[in-house]
Design a protein around this motif. Structure first.
Motif, short mmCIF file in Angstrom:
data_model
loop_
_atom_site.label_atom_id
_atom_site.label_comp_id
_atom_site.label_asym_id
_atom_site.label_seq_id
_atom_site.Cartn_x
_atom_site.Cartn_y
_atom_site.Cartn_z
N THR A 191 0.83 -1.21 0.00
CA THR A 191 0.00 0.00 0.00
C THR A 191 0.86 1.26 0.00
OG1 THR A 191 -1.80 -1.12 1.16
CG2 THR A 191 -1.78 1.28 1.25
N GLU A 192 1.89 1.27 0.83
CA GLU A 192 2.80 2.42 0.88
C GLU A 192 3.47 2.65 -0.48
OE1 GLU A 192 4.33 2.26 5.53
OE2 GLU A 192 5.43 1.19 3.95
N ARG B 66 -6.65 -5.64 -3.37
CA ARG B 66 -6.81 -5.74 -4.83
C ARG B 66 -6.23 -4.49 -5.49
NH1 ARG B 66 -9.85 -8.83 -8.02
NH2 ARG B 66 -10.95 -9.71 -6.22
N LEU B 67 -5.40 -4.71 -6.49
CA LEU B 67 -4.77 -3.59 -7.19
C LEU B 67 -5.65 -3.12 -8.34
CD1 LEU B 67 -1.09 -4.93 -7.44
CD2 LEU B 67 -2.07 -3.45 -5.67
N THR B 68 -5.55 -1.82 -8.64
CA THR B 68 -6.23 -1.30 -9.81
C THR B 68 -5.51 -1.80 -11.06
OG1 THR B 68 -4.85 0.68 -9.98
CG2 THR B 68 -6.76 0.78 -8.49
N GLU C 72 -2.09 -0.26 -11.24
CA GLU C 72 -1.20 -0.80 -10.23
C GLU C 72 -0.79 -2.22 -10.58
OE1 GLU C 72 -3.32 1.75 -6.61
OE2 GLU C 72 -3.64 -0.40 -6.83
N SER C 73 -1.72 -2.98 -11.12
CA SER C 73 -1.44 -4.36 -11.50
C SER C 73 -0.39 -4.43 -12.60
CB SER C 73 -2.73 -5.06 -11.96
OG SER C 73 -3.67 -5.10 -10.93
N TYR C 74 -0.28 -3.35 -13.35
CA TYR C 74 0.70 -3.30 -14.44
C TYR C 74 2.08 -2.95 -13.91
CZ TYR C 74 3.23 -1.38 -18.46
OH TYR C 74 4.19 -1.10 -19.39
#
Length: 210
Positions: free
Chosen positions: A141-142, A178-180, A183-185
């Motif tokens: 998260t950080e 869960r990543l957006t 973020e998942s990229y």
């Protein structure tokens, strides 16, 4: 009257020479000592140089630990391995000596909450700093928030370079949120860019399910 053998004198001269190189002092000092210093003065100089080297080394370790941004200080002393199952290719001694960093290997620490994953990761990170390795600790998260801020400020490339330059990057709470799509990229991209550097992942999920 103290008698100094030729061997002792050679060892002292070598110690002074090596200390001068590490401290970026002129290497002419040992030669000056031979012609201008008494044995007692030369021995004092050697001790002073070695004390300064030790002081700088301790300061370097403190700087590395501070820059790593560990949330708390943890060490392997007193750590319980009762709930830990190490892979056959990694011994307890190798883990605690962080030999995996020099071998450019990664560690995945997985299991339920409260079994000591973060403690182990921080202890390994502290040991890495004590051995002179550049280390960074982030919860996912950080790091996601820091990446978003860097993208907004136009400093994303600088942050990526900083992450890639660390000898050890520790990511805590991996896959806990869960990543957006964006973020998942970028998260796998960071991991891939560090293929020649070590990482520690702390997660509740086995790697096969990633």
């Amino acid at each position: 009257c103290i008698m100094i053998t030729a061997k002792q004198q050679a060892e002292t001269d070598q110690a002074i020479m090596e200390a001068c190189k590490k401290l970026f002092f002129t290497t002419a000092i040992p030669e000056m000592c031979k012609t201008e210093g008494t044995p007692k003065q030369i021995e004092y100089l050697k001790d002073a140089l070695l004390r300064e080297l030790a002081r700088r080394e301790e300061n370097k370790k403190a700087r590395l630990i501070k820059r790593a941004h560990f949330p708390v200080y943890k060490a392997f002393e007193g750590y319980s391995y009762k709930q830990v199952q190490l892979p056959p290719a990694l011994t307890k001694e190798e883990l605690e000596n962080v030999s995996f960093i020099n071998q450019k290997q990664n560690l995945v620490l997985y299991g339920p909450v409260g079994v000591g994953k973060t403690h182990m990761a921080i202890a390994a990170g502290i040991k890495a700093c004590m051995l002179g390795y550049k280390t960074r600790f982030y919860t996912v998260t950080e790091l996601v928030l820091k990446l978003a801020e860097a993208r907004k400020n136009g400093t994303l490339e600088r942050l990526r370079n900083d992450l890639n330059n660390q000898d050890l990057l520790i990511l805590d709470e991996w896959l806990i949120r869960r990543l957006t799509p964006a973020e998942s990229y970028i998260m796998p991209e960071i991991a891939e860019a560090r293929c020649k550097r070590s990482m520690i992942f702390c997660t509740q999920y086995e790697p096969e399910g990633w």
